[in-house]
Scaffold this active site. Sequence first.
Site, PDB file in Angstrom:
ATOM      1  N   HIS A   8       0.794  -1.236   0.000  1.00  0.00           N
ATOM      2  CA  HIS A   8       0.000   0.000   0.000  1.00  0.00           C
ATOM      3  C   HIS A   8       0.821   1.279   0.000  1.00  0.00           C
ATOM      4  CE1 HIS A   8      -1.977  -3.315   2.210  1.00  0.00           C
ATOM      5  NE2 HIS A   8      -2.903  -3.079   1.321  1.00  0.00           N
ATOM      6  N   GLY A  24      -8.013  11.783   7.756  1.00  0.00           N
ATOM      7  CA  GLY A  24      -8.676  10.676   7.076  1.00  0.00           C
ATOM      8  C   GLY A  24      -8.609  10.824   5.562  1.00  0.00           C
ATOM      9  N   ARG A  28      -7.079  16.255   2.171  1.00  0.00           N
ATOM     10  CA  ARG A  28      -6.650  16.999   3.356  1.00  0.00           C
ATOM     11  C   ARG A  28      -5.132  16.932   3.518  1.00  0.00           C
ATOM     12  NH1 ARG A  28      -9.919  19.222   7.450  1.00  0.00           N
ATOM     13  NH2 ARG A  28     -10.858  20.645   6.013  1.00  0.00           N
ATOM     14  N   ARG A  91      -3.137  11.253  14.660  1.00  0.00           N
ATOM     15  CA  ARG A  91      -4.334  11.351  13.824  1.00  0.00           C
ATOM     16  C   ARG A  91      -4.963  12.719  14.033  1.00  0.00           C
ATOM     17  NH1 ARG A  91      -9.255  10.450  11.766  1.00  0.00           N
ATOM     18  NH2 ARG A  91     -11.043  10.440  13.155  1.00  0.00           N
ATOM     19  N   GLY A  93      -8.341  14.360  12.924  1.00  0.00           N
ATOM     20  CA  GLY A  93      -9.581  14.023  12.231  1.00  0.00           C
ATOM     21  C   GLY A  93     -10.769  14.825  12.710  1.00  0.00           C
ATOM     22  N   GLU A 183     -15.858   8.533  16.416  1.00  0.00           N
ATOM     23  CA  GLU A 183     -15.130   8.600  15.143  1.00  0.00           C
ATOM     24  C   GLU A 183     -14.905   7.150  14.704  1.00  0.00           C
ATOM     25  OE1 GLU A 183     -12.268   6.879  16.643  1.00  0.00           O
ATOM     26  OE2 GLU A 183     -10.967   8.250  15.522  1.00  0.00           O
ATOM     27  N   MET A 184     -13.967   6.889  13.808  1.00  0.00           N
ATOM     28  CA  MET A 184     -13.924   5.531  13.267  1.00  0.00           C
ATOM     29  C   MET A 184     -12.519   4.916  13.126  1.00  0.00           C
ATOM     30  SD  MET A 184     -16.970   5.894  10.428  1.00  0.00           S
ATOM     31  CE  MET A 184     -17.487   4.176  10.502  1.00  0.00           C
ATOM     32  N   GLU A 185     -11.497   5.525  13.709  1.00  0.00           N
ATOM     33  CA  GLU A 185     -10.134   5.048  13.437  1.00  0.00           C
ATOM     34  C   GLU A 185      -9.227   4.834  14.654  1.00  0.00           C
ATOM     35  OE1 GLU A 185     -11.413   7.833  11.831  1.00  0.00           O
ATOM     36  OE2 GLU A 185     -11.917   6.791   9.979  1.00  0.00           O
ATOM     37  N   ASP A 208     -19.684  17.669  14.289  1.00  0.00           N
ATOM     38  CA  ASP A 208     -21.132  17.587  14.450  1.00  0.00           C
ATOM     39  C   ASP A 208     -21.432  17.110  15.864  1.00  0.00           C
ATOM     40  OD1 ASP A 208     -19.920  15.150  13.056  1.00  0.00           O
ATOM     41  OD2 ASP A 208     -21.769  14.293  13.845  1.00  0.00           O
TER      42      ASP A 208
HETATM   43  N1  HPA Z   1     -19.817   9.177  13.390  1.00  0.00           N
HETATM   44  C1  HPA Z   1     -18.657   8.611  13.037  1.00  0.00           C
HETATM   45  N2  HPA Z   1     -17.614   9.308  12.672  1.00  0.00           N
HETATM   46  C2  HPA Z   1     -17.717  10.643  12.658  1.00  0.00           C
HETATM   47  C3  HPA Z   1     -18.895  11.288  13.007  1.00  0.00           C
HETATM   48  C4  HPA Z   1     -19.986  10.506  13.408  1.00  0.00           C
HETATM   49  O1  HPA Z   1     -21.069  11.029  13.747  1.00  0.00           O
HETATM   50  N3  HPA Z   1     -18.696  12.622  12.895  1.00  0.00           N
HETATM   51  C5  HPA Z   1     -17.419  12.780  12.478  1.00  0.00           C
HETATM   52  N4  HPA Z   1     -16.829  11.595  12.326  1.00  0.00           N
END
Ligand code: HPA
Length: 236
Positions: A8, A24, A28, A91, A93, A183-185, A208
């Site tokens: 990768h 992410g 960016r 990170r 993000g 978040e997701m990471e 948000d």
């Molecule tokens: N969920 C998952 N990841 C995110 C969110 C969320 O609401 N907002 C910014 N990253």
Amino acid sequence: MSNIPTPHITAKEGDFARTVLMPGDPLRAKYIAENFLTDAVLVNNVRGVNGYTGMYNGKRVSVMASGMGMPSMGIYSYELFKFYDVDNIIRIGTAGSLQPDLKIRDLAIAMGACTDSNYAAQYELPGTFAPIASFDLLRKAVDQAEKMGNVGYKVGNVASSDVFYSERPTMEAWQKMGVLAVEMETAALYMNAARTGKNALTICTISDSLVTGEVTTSEERQTSFADMMKVALEIA
Ligand code: HPA
């Protein structure tokens, strides 16, 4: 170093700095290289995941995207730590706030990362694992945020979720446990750092709020992005 290039990353030995900032989004990473670093050189572009190495205030710093989600962060952070001799990954993000007092535009600095993912199963631990930040990077980030004075931030847990569009309203359960944001990471990043003996930290701007439903305007995103970048670059 016989494992490079990886499937990768096509960078050569020594192409990455000891510290890599990871947003992410690949665009960016390009924006950061062009606007925050000097003499930035492209060191990777496999799958459009552009990686750059340049200078910030006399320090050599790299920036490369993680992509979205723990599998993607898992791949890139593992290869950087294990095969490219990277010592620190920060990170940078965005996250959704789960707490009323963590407002949009604030920073969430992740001391720990909870997760609904099965990533830790590979380690065959006789219990659960608590993925945590590098204390050194965490302390430096907090000191830097304090020094800047007008940065709203909280330090605590984030939840790294595998599912963005969920059938189940699971966020309330994390909320009750005081988790700051979703978040997701981060959980994958922190587990890879633990397994390879390296250092990691996540700093997220709140884009948000899952409490109020607010989302940031593009202007607000720019301001909070600048704060996050300043913290990350100063501690890199
Ligand atoms: N969920 C998952 N990841 C995110 C969110 C969320 O609401 N907002 C910014 N990253």
